[in-house]
Design a protein around this motif. Structure first.
Motif, PDB file in Angstrom:
ATOM      1  N   UNK A 469      -7.122   2.667  -7.699  1.00 56.67           N
ATOM      2  CA  UNK A 469      -6.098   3.019  -8.686  1.00 56.67           C
ATOM      3  C   UNK A 469      -4.986   3.848  -8.046  1.00 56.67           C
ATOM      4  N   UNK A 470      -5.365   4.801  -7.211  1.00 55.21           N
ATOM      5  CA  UNK A 470      -4.374   5.614  -6.523  1.00 55.21           C
ATOM      6  C   UNK A 470      -3.510   4.785  -5.584  1.00 55.21           C
ATOM      7  N   UNK A 471      -4.139   3.855  -4.844  1.00 53.48           N
ATOM      8  CA  UNK A 471      -3.381   3.022  -3.913  1.00 53.48           C
ATOM      9  C   UNK A 471      -2.405   2.114  -4.646  1.00 53.48           C
ATOM     10  N   UNK A 472      -2.825   1.529  -5.768  1.00 53.35           N
ATOM     11  CA  UNK A 472      -1.957   0.634  -6.528  1.00 53.35           C
ATOM     12  C   UNK A 472      -0.800   1.410  -7.164  1.00 53.35           C
ATOM     13  N   UNK A 473      -1.092   2.597  -7.699  1.00 49.76           N
ATOM     14  CA  UNK A 473      -0.035   3.402  -8.319  1.00 49.76           C
ATOM     15  C   UNK A 473       1.000   3.843  -7.280  1.00 49.76           C
ATOM     16  N   UNK A 474       0.523   4.308  -6.128  1.00 49.86           N
ATOM     17  CA  UNK A 474       1.454   4.722  -5.074  1.00 49.86           C
ATOM     18  C   UNK A 474       2.258   3.538  -4.546  1.00 49.86           C
ATOM     19  N   UNK A 475       1.592   2.381  -4.423  1.00 49.44           N
ATOM     20  CA  UNK A 475       2.303   1.187  -3.954  1.00 49.44           C
ATOM     21  C   UNK A 475       3.425   0.812  -4.917  1.00 49.44           C
ATOM     22  N   UNK A 476       3.157   0.896  -6.221  1.00 47.47           N
ATOM     23  CA  UNK A 476       4.191   0.592  -7.201  1.00 47.47           C
ATOM     24  C   UNK A 476       5.365   1.550  -7.114  1.00 47.47           C
ATOM     25  N   UNK A 477       5.071   2.834  -6.902  1.00 48.67           N
ATOM     26  CA  UNK A 477       6.140   3.833  -6.808  1.00 48.67           C
ATOM     27  C   UNK A 477       6.999   3.605  -5.567  1.00 48.67           C
ATOM     28  N   UNK A 478       6.368   3.357  -4.411  1.00 46.54           N
ATOM     29  CA  UNK A 478       7.141   3.173  -3.181  1.00 46.54           C
ATOM     30  C   UNK A 478       7.845   1.813  -3.151  1.00 46.54           C
ATOM     31  N   UNK A 479       7.273   0.816  -3.822  1.00 43.76           N
ATOM     32  CA  UNK A 479       7.961  -0.474  -3.920  1.00 43.76           C
ATOM     33  C   UNK A 479       9.236  -0.333  -4.751  1.00 43.76           C
ATOM     34  N   UNK A 480       9.185   0.505  -5.790  1.00 45.26           N
ATOM     35  CA  UNK A 480      10.394   0.758  -6.586  1.00 45.26           C
ATOM     36  C   UNK A 480      11.481   1.388  -5.728  1.00 45.26           C
ATOM     37  N   UNK A 497       4.727   7.557 -12.426  1.00 47.83           N
ATOM     38  CA  UNK A 497       4.137   7.489 -13.761  1.00 47.83           C
ATOM     39  C   UNK A 497       4.168   6.055 -14.290  1.00 47.83           C
ATOM     40  N   UNK A 498       5.289   5.359 -14.075  1.00 47.23           N
ATOM     41  CA  UNK A 498       5.413   3.974 -14.532  1.00 47.23           C
ATOM     42  C   UNK A 498       4.419   3.070 -13.815  1.00 47.23           C
ATOM     43  N   UNK A 499       4.302   3.231 -12.498  1.00 45.13           N
ATOM     44  CA  UNK A 499       3.373   2.401 -11.720  1.00 45.13           C
ATOM     45  C   UNK A 499       1.928   2.679 -12.117  1.00 45.13           C
ATOM     46  N   UNK A 500       1.593   3.939 -12.364  1.00 42.23           N
ATOM     47  CA  UNK A 500       0.235   4.296 -12.786  1.00 42.23           C
ATOM     48  C   UNK A 500      -0.084   3.647 -14.133  1.00 42.23           C
ATOM     49  N   UNK A 501       0.871   3.707 -15.073  1.00 41.83           N
ATOM     50  CA  UNK A 501       0.651   3.093 -16.380  1.00 41.83           C
ATOM     51  C   UNK A 501       0.470   1.586 -16.282  1.00 41.83           C
ATOM     52  N   UNK A 502       1.284   0.926 -15.430  1.00 46.24           N
ATOM     53  CA  UNK A 502       1.137  -0.526 -15.248  1.00 46.24           C
ATOM     54  C   UNK A 502      -0.235  -0.873 -14.681  1.00 46.24           C
ATOM     55  N   UNK A 503      -0.674  -0.088 -13.709  1.00 44.69           N
ATOM     56  CA  UNK A 503      -1.969  -0.379 -13.075  1.00 44.69           C
ATOM     57  C   UNK A 503      -3.112  -0.254 -14.076  1.00 44.69           C
ATOM     58  N   UNK A 504      -3.079   0.784 -14.911  1.00 44.88           N
ATOM     59  CA  UNK A 504      -4.138   0.986 -15.900  1.00 44.88           C
ATOM     60  C   UNK A 504      -4.070  -0.078 -16.992  1.00 44.88           C
ATOM     61  N   UNK A 505      -2.870  -0.366 -17.466  1.00 46.61           N
ATOM     62  CA  UNK A 505      -2.717  -1.255 -18.618  1.00 46.61           C
ATOM     63  C   UNK A 505      -3.000  -2.716 -18.280  1.00 46.61           C
ATOM     64  N   UNK A 506      -2.513  -3.184 -17.137  1.00 43.54           N
ATOM     65  CA  UNK A 506      -2.582  -4.611 -16.832  1.00 43.54           C
ATOM     66  C   UNK A 506      -3.612  -4.979 -15.761  1.00 43.54           C
ATOM     67  N   UNK A 507      -3.921  -4.055 -14.863  1.00 41.49           N
ATOM     68  CA  UNK A 507      -4.666  -4.468 -13.664  1.00 41.49           C
ATOM     69  C   UNK A 507      -5.980  -3.718 -13.460  1.00 41.49           C
ATOM     70  N   UNK A 508      -6.542  -3.173 -14.530  1.00 38.08           N
ATOM     71  CA  UNK A 508      -7.859  -2.526 -14.402  1.00 38.08           C
ATOM     72  C   UNK A 508      -8.901  -3.511 -13.904  1.00 38.08           C
ATOM     73  N   UNK A 509      -8.854  -4.757 -14.413  1.00 39.45           N
ATOM     74  CA  UNK A 509      -9.814  -5.768 -13.979  1.00 39.45           C
ATOM     75  C   UNK A 509      -9.681  -6.110 -12.511  1.00 39.45           C
ATOM     76  N   UNK A 510      -8.438  -6.250 -12.033  1.00 36.46           N
ATOM     77  CA  UNK A 510      -8.227  -6.581 -10.617  1.00 36.46           C
ATOM     78  C   UNK A 510      -8.688  -5.448  -9.708  1.00 36.46           C
ATOM     79  N   UNK A 511      -8.368  -4.211 -10.094  1.00 38.64           N
ATOM     80  CA  UNK A 511      -8.808  -3.065  -9.292  1.00 38.64           C
ATOM     81  C   UNK A 511     -10.331  -2.946  -9.314  1.00 38.64           C
ATOM     82  N   UNK A 512     -10.935  -3.232 -10.484  1.00 37.29           N
ATOM     83  CA  UNK A 512     -12.397  -3.193 -10.580  1.00 37.29           C
ATOM     84  C   UNK A 512     -13.026  -4.291  -9.732  1.00 37.29           C
ATOM     85  N   UNK A 513     -12.365  -5.459  -9.648  1.00 35.25           N
ATOM     86  CA  UNK A 513     -12.877  -6.563  -8.837  1.00 35.25           C
ATOM     87  C   UNK A 513     -12.917  -6.177  -7.362  1.00 35.25           C
TER      88      UNK A 513
END
Length: 712
Positions: A469-480, A497-513
C-alpha cells in the motif's frame, strides 16, 4: 532533422496508446475483486480468531508463576494475592533454570510472600520448638499449610510432602526463589556458607546446589547487566533522542542535496575503484619483480602441489603474475563499461537528481514512513497478543512426577484432588500430581497449532499488504510529479493523499494479490527453517544439500517477486489495471530496457548505501565523542556510564533505521520516475504533438543520444 517516431506497438503489451495520456489515470474501476473479497474474509476470520483466543486464553499464565495446584502466585482477589513468589521444596531435584521457569521441576511448588533468608532444616526446627516458637512460625510459611506443632517425623513429612526438608538463603528472580549464590575469596558460597545440611541427613556444598540449578549465576549476572543498561538509558535518553533527531535532519538534507552531489559521489566512487585496482596491479608487479632473485621463485603452482600453508604460494612469481593479469583484465573491463555505458550512467545520475527534486516538491512523502510504521506496529502487536492468548488457552493439566523417575505411571495425567487416594500413590511412593501445562480435549484446543499457523500466515499477508500500500501510494504521488508538464505548477494538489485514496478504493484486491504471493513464499521459507531445526540431527548429506538448495531458490524467488511486485505497483498507480496485467507490462517494459535497468539499479543502490553509512557514521562518531567524554570542552555530555557502547549502539542503529525509512521513500521515487521515464520514451518523441515530460537535463542527454544515432 530527426524523424518523428511512431507510437509504440509492442506485442503482448496490454496498454492501449493514448496520445492524451498525462499521468495517472483518473477514471478507474476496482481490480482483482475476488482477491479483495478473500482478503476481507481472511481479515474477518483473523479478528474472530483473536476474539476466540481472547475468550479462552489467559495471559496471566505467562505473567504469573503457577504452583503445583495450578494456582497463580500474586493474583489479586485470590488467597495468593500477597504471595507473589514461587518456592521449590527440593531444589536438588531440578536440573536447570530452564526447567524451573517452565514449571517442570519434579518437586512441590508453592506460593510464598518472601524467599528464605537463612539455613534451617525440619529437624533443626523441631528441637528448639518447645523453647522458642519463632522457628516454627518462620518455617511454617514455607509449608503447604500452617503447622501448629511439628509432631510429624521427617519420614512422614517427606511422604506427605507437607513441608520442605530444608530451606536455604534465596533471592527472588523472575518471581521465583533462587539460591543466593556469592563468591567469597574465590570460593562459591550460599548465604556465606560452603557446606550445609539438606534436611535428609546429608551434608551438601554450594557446588552441588549450583549443579542442581546450573547457569543460575549467568542468569543473575544478566539481571545485573540489565540493571546497568537501564541506568545508562535513564542517563542518556535525552542525548539519544537528540541524536535520532539529528539523523532525521541529516537524512532529509542528504536527499535534498542529491540533486547537486549525486554525480560527484558516483564518479568519486568509480575513480576510487579504478585507483584501488591500479594500486593492486602495481603491487603485484612490484612483488613479481622482487621475487626474480629469490631461489625457487620460478617454480609453478603445479610443482609446489597442494600445501596447507597458503603463504608458500605467495613466494612464487607465477602467483603474483596471475593476480596482476586478473586485475588488469578487471581494470580494462571497468574502463570499457564506463566508456560504452557512459550515456546510461548519465541518465541514471540525472534520474537520481530528479528524484531529489520530486521529494522537494512533494515533501509529504517523507512523513509516510511514520504511517507505515504505525500500521506495521498494529499488525505486529495484534499477532503477538493473539499468539500469547492462543498459547495460554486451555485448562490446567496435571501429570504424575517422581523424583527418581522410575514409576511406570510417570508423565500420565492425574487429578490432584483425589490423587492421594488412588492406587498410583501407593504403587509409586513419593509420586506427586503436579501442574504441567495448559491444554484441553475440546475441538478448539485440538486445533491450537492450526490456529497459530493461520495467525502467522495472515500476519505475513498483512505486513506485505501494508508495505505494498505504501509503495503504490508513493508511486502515485511521484508519478503525478513526473507527468506534470510545467513543474511544479501542474502538480495536482495533495498528490500523496489522492494516490493513497485511489489505492485503497480501487486496488485493494491487486495489492492483496501481490502480498499473498509474497506471504506464501515467506511461509514456505519459514516451514523449511522449522523442518531444518527439527530434523537437524537426523539428516544425511544429501537431504542437507537439497534443503540448502531449496532455501537458496526460495530466497532468490522472494527477491525476484519483491522486485516485480514493486514495479507492478507503479504500473497499477499509473494505469489502474489489475495485478497480473500490470506485472506483465512492467516486466516487458524492463526487459526492453534491461541495460538501463541494470545501470540504474546499481547506481541507486550505491547512492542509498552510501547515504545510510554517511548518516549513521556521522551520528555514530558524534555519539562516540560525546559518550566517551572526548569533547567535554565543547559540550558536556553524560558522565559515569556503565557501558558507553549501549547508548552508542542505540544511536547508530536508530540512525540507520531512520535513514532507511527516508531512503526507502527515495528508492520508491527513483523506481517510479524511472518507469515513467521509460514510458515517456516509448509514448512520446519530443515533437510539438507528443513532447517529452522529462526535465531539461534528461532532455538534453536524450538529444545528444539522438544526434549521435543520426550521425551513425
Amino acid at each position: 532533422m530527426a524523424k518523428k517516431r511512431k507510437p509504440p506497438s509492442i506485442k503482448g503489451d496490454s496498454r492501449a496508446f493514448d496520445p492524451g495520456f498525462k499521468g495517472p489515470v483518473v477514471n478507474r474501476s476496482c481490480t482483482d475483486v475476488l482477491c479483495c473479497i478473500v482478503f476481507i474474509l481472511f481479515i474477518i476470520a483473523y479478528i474472530i480468531l483473536g476474539l476466540i483466543a481472547w475468550v479462552h486464553g489467559d495471559p496471566r499464565r505467562v505473567a504469573y508463576p503457577t504452583d503445583s495446584k495450578g494456582h497463580f502466585c500474586g493474583q489479586k482477589g485470590t488467597p495468593n494475592e500477597n504471595k507473589s513468589i514461587l518456592f521449590y521444596f527440593n531444589l536438588f531435584s531440578c536440573t536447570s533454570p530452564s526447567v524451573l521457569i517452565s514449571l517442570q521441576c519434579p518437586t512441590t511448588q508453592i506460593c510464598v510472600s518472601k524467599c528464605p533468608e537463612k539455613f534451617l532444616t525440619y529437624m533443626e526446627m523441631q528441637f528448639p520448638y518447645s523453647k522458642d516458637r519463632r522457628y516454627l512460625k518462620y518455617y511454617s510459611q514455607f509449608c503447604k499449610s500452617p503447622i501448629v506443632h511439628p509432631a510429624k517425623s521427617l519420614s512422614q513429612i517427606v511422604m506427605d510432602d507437607d513441608c520442605p526438608t530444608a530451606i536455604f538463603p534465596s533471592k527472588p528472580f523472575l518471581q521465583r526463589c533462587f539460591p543466593d549464590f556469592s563468591t567469597k575469596n574465590g570460593t562459591l558460597t550460599v548465604g556465606n556458607r560452603t557446606m550445609f545440611e539438606d534436611g535428609n541427613g546429608r551434608t551438601r556444598n554450594a557446588m552441588e546446589l549450583r549443579a542442581a540449578a546450573k547457569n543460575i549465576n549467568k542468569v543473575l549476572d544478566a539481571k545485573t547487566i540489565g540493571m546497568k543498561v537501564f541506568e545508562d538509558y535513564a542517563t542518556t535518553w535525552y542525548w539519544i533522542l537528540m541524536g535520532l533527531l539529528i539523523a532525521m535532519l541529516l537524512s532529509w538534507l542528504f536527499l535534498l542535496l542529491l540533486r547537486f552531489t549525486a554525480g560527484f559521489l558516483f564518479w568519486v566512487f568509480v575513480l576510487g575503484v579504478i585507483g584501488i585496482i591500479g594500486y593492486g596491479i602495481w603491487h603485484c608487479y612490484h612483488e613479481y619483480r622482487n621475487l626474480q632473485e629469490q631461489p625457487n621463485a620460478h617454480l609453478s603452482v603445479y610443482d609446489l602441489g597442494i600445501q596447507t600453508d597458503i603463504k608458500m604460494y605467495f613466494q612464487l612469481r607465477q602467483t603474483w603474475l596471475a593476480f596482476m593479469v586478473m586485475l588488469c583484465i578487471l581494470e580494462v573491463l571497468v574502463i570499457l563499461m564506463l566508456i560504452f555505458l557512459r550515456n546510461r550512467i548519465r541518465i541514471a545520475i540525472a534520474l537520481l537528481k530528479e528524484g531529489s527534486k520530486a521529494i522537494a516538491y512533494v515533501p509529504s512523502t517523507l512523513i509516510y514512513p511514520v504511517l507505515t510504521f504505525i500500521f506495521l506496529s498494529i499488525c505486529i502487536c495484534y499477532w503477538a497478543v493473539t499468539a500469547v492468548y492462543l498459547a495460554t488457552s486451555g485448562v490446567p493439566i496435571y501429570k504424575i512426577v517422581t523424583p527418581a523417575g522410575k514409576c511406570k505411571y510417570e508423565n500420565k495425567t492425574c487429578d490432584p484432588e483425589i490423587f492421594s487416594t488412588t492406587a498410583i500413590a501407593k504403587a509409586c511412593p513419593g509420586a506427586q500430581c503436579n501442574f504441567a501445562f495448559y491444554g484441553g480435549n475440546s475441538l478448539y484446543h485440538q486445533y491450537i497449532t492450526t490456529f497459530q499457523i493461520f495467525n502467522l500466515f495472515v500476519f505475513l499477508w498483512l505486513i506485505n499488504f501494508v508495505i505494498a500500500l505504501g509503495q503504490c501510494a508513493l508511486a502515485g504521488a511521484f508519478a503525478s510529479y513526473y507527468w506534470a508538464f510545467q513543474k511544479p505548477d501542474d502538480i495536482p494538489p495533495y498528490p500523496l493523499f489522492t494516490a493513497f485514496g485511489r489505492a485503497i478504493r480501487y486496488h485493494t484486491g491487486s495489492l492483496a494479490f501481490g502480498s499473498l504471493i509474497l506471504a506464501l513464499i515467506q511461509m514456505f521459507r519459514i516451514t523449511l527453517e522449522y523442518l531444518d531445526r527439527r530434523l537437524k540431527d537426523n539428516q544425511n548429506n544429501v537431504s542437507k544439500f537439497l534443503q540448502h538448495c531449496l532455501k537458496c531458490c526460495f530466497w532468490c524467488l522472494e527477491k525476484v517477486v519483491k522486485f516485480l511486485n514493486r514495479n507492478a505497483y507503479v504500473m497499477i498507480a499509473l494505469y489502474g489495471k489489475n495485478f497480473c496485467r500490470s506485472a506483465r507490462d512492467a516486466f516487458n517494459l524492463l526487459i526492453r530496457n534491461v541495460l538501463k535497468v541494470a545501470v540504474m539499479d546499481k547506481v541507486t543502490d550505491f547512492v542509498l548505501v552510501l547515504g545510510k553509512i554517511l548518516v549513521s557514521g556521522c551520528i555514530g562518531v558524534l555519539a562516540f565523542l560525546l559518550f566517551t567524554e572526548r569533547i567535554s570542552i565543547i559540550i558536556e555530555g553524560p558522565t559515569s556510564l556503565n557501558y558507553y557502547w549501549v547508548p552508542l549502539l542505540t544511536v547508530v542503529i536508530g540512525s540507520y533505521v531512520i535513514a532507511h525509512g527516508f531512503f526507502s521513500v527515495y528508492a520508491m521515487c527513483i523506481d517510479t520516475i524511472f518507469i515513467c521515464f521509460l514510458e515517456d520514451l516509448e509514448r512520446n518523441d519530443g515533437s510539438a504533438e507528443r513532447p517529452y515530460y522529462m526535465n531539461h537535463s534528461l532532455l538534453k542527454i536524450m538529444k545528444v543520444q539522438s544526434t549521435q544515432t543520426e550521425k551513425q
